[in-house]
Design a protein around this motif. Structure first.
Motif, short mmCIF file in Angstrom:
data_model
loop_
_atom_site.label_atom_id
_atom_site.label_comp_id
_atom_site.label_asym_id
_atom_site.label_seq_id
_atom_site.Cartn_x
_atom_site.Cartn_y
_atom_site.Cartn_z
N PRO A 88 45.45 46.44 46.35
CA PRO A 88 45.62 47.18 45.09
C PRO A 88 44.40 47.02 44.19
O PRO A 88 43.92 45.89 43.99
CB PRO A 88 46.88 46.54 44.47
CG PRO A 88 47.60 45.92 45.63
CD PRO A 88 46.53 45.48 46.58
N TRP A 89 43.91 48.14 43.68
CA TRP A 89 42.74 48.18 42.81
C TRP A 89 41.49 47.66 43.52
O TRP A 89 40.48 47.41 42.87
CB TRP A 89 42.97 47.41 41.51
CG TRP A 89 44.01 48.01 40.63
CD1 TRP A 89 44.74 49.15 40.86
CD2 TRP A 89 44.46 47.49 39.38
NE1 TRP A 89 45.61 49.39 39.85
CE2 TRP A 89 45.47 48.38 38.91
CE3 TRP A 89 44.14 46.37 38.62
CZ2 TRP A 89 46.14 48.18 37.72
CZ3 TRP A 89 44.81 46.17 37.43
CH2 TRP A 89 45.79 47.07 36.98
N GLY A 90 41.56 47.46 44.80
CA GLY A 90 40.40 47.05 45.57
C GLY A 90 40.11 45.57 45.59
O GLY A 90 39.22 45.12 46.33
N GLY A 144 43.04 37.52 45.70
CA GLY A 144 42.51 38.83 46.09
C GLY A 144 41.02 38.78 46.37
O GLY A 144 40.53 39.43 47.30
N LEU A 145 40.27 38.01 45.57
CA LEU A 145 38.83 37.90 45.82
C LEU A 145 38.55 37.18 47.14
O LEU A 145 37.66 37.58 47.90
CB LEU A 145 38.16 37.16 44.65
CG LEU A 145 38.17 37.89 43.31
CD1 LEU A 145 37.56 37.01 42.22
CD2 LEU A 145 37.42 39.22 43.41
N VAL A 146 39.32 36.09 47.40
CA VAL A 146 39.16 35.40 48.68
C VAL A 146 39.54 36.33 49.84
O VAL A 146 38.88 36.37 50.88
CB VAL A 146 40.02 34.12 48.70
CG1 VAL A 146 39.97 33.46 50.07
CG2 VAL A 146 39.54 33.15 47.64
N GLU A 147 40.61 37.10 49.64
CA GLU A 147 41.02 38.05 50.67
C GLU A 147 39.96 39.12 50.90
O GLU A 147 39.68 39.49 52.05
CB GLU A 147 42.34 38.71 50.27
CG GLU A 147 42.82 39.77 51.25
CD GLU A 147 44.13 40.39 50.84
OE1 GLU A 147 44.52 41.42 51.43
OE2 GLU A 147 44.78 39.86 49.92
#
Length: 234
Positions: free
Chosen positions: A17-19, A73-76
């Motif tokens: 979501p949202w990149g 999310g950043l780690v992903e």
């Protein structure tokens, strides 16, 4: 129902979501890999800061949700790029090995069983009894269950459920924790039974097609219109 909702096959992960926000589909697998070490290193910093600023329980709960969504999310995002780049390199090495193979091996005719083995896994059920039927639902099926139960409001219901769980677990008494744990156990058993039932139906529906393909392979590929026989001379 698409087969990737039933069992974790080799399917692409949904977009973030949202990149940059975290997805449960990724972290349900990554938490048991070295990728989780990067996440928990950041989590240690978060809990240290929350104790330093003396946040109350509900502030810690909301902050943990935001932390997981953003930092996770950043780690992903980084992990997805790294794994995609590694997959591309592996495919490139495999293609180079195929190009270096003898021409006779590349030109050898392939039988129907070879074509059957190369078919997508979601279209070809296993010839053996499945042993990976989930006791609890997979992350994909959890999303599917919420879509079936709440329709277009599945995203809102999922977010509200996650918020209620994290608030109950962060509450400073044991009663909400015990209640939410029992609810999670009941839902997991319910969704797991639901998923196993659909798996049985999927296997039962796909098995006749496999039997027909195997019987065709044992007799040889039938000669269709315009296809010359293998024994016919030019």
């Amino acid at each position: 129902m698409p087969s990737h909702h039933l069992s974790p096959l080799d399917k692409p992960l949904p977009p973030q979501p949202w990149g940059f926000l975290a997805t449960n589909n990724f972290w349900s697998r990554a938490l048991l890999t070295p990728i989780a070490i990067i996440f928990w290193a950041g989590a240690a910093v978060f809990f240290t800061c929350s104790n330093f600023f003396a946040l109350v329980w509900w502030q810690q709960a909301l902050g943990l949700m935001v932390f997981f969504s953003v930092w996770g999310g950043l780690v992903e995002r980084w992990s997805r790029k790294y794994l995609a780049r590694r997959r591309t390199l592996l495919f490139a090495g495999h293609s180079a090995a195929l190009d270096a193979a003898p021409a006779e091996a590349r030109a050898a005719p392939r039988g129907p069983r070879d074509l059957l083995d190369e078919a997508p896994r979601e279209l070809v059920p296993s010839r053996e009894a499945r042993s990976e039927w989930p006791i609890v639902p997979t992350a994909e099926f959890w999303d599917y269950a919420f879509e079936r139960l709440f329709g277009r409001a599945a995203g809102v219901a999922n977010l509200a459920f996650d918020l209620a769980v994290i608030l109950a677990l962060s509450y400073p008494t044991w009663t909400p924790t015990i209640v939410v744990t029992l609810v999670m156990v009941v839902l997991s058993i319910w969704f797991g039974v639901w998923q196993r039932r659909l798996l049985l139906q999927f296997e039962a529906g796909a098995r006749p097609g496999l039997a027909l393909a195997e019987s065709s392979g044992s007799r040889g590929v039938p000669e269709g219109p315009g296809r010359p026989s293998a024994t016919s001379s030019p």
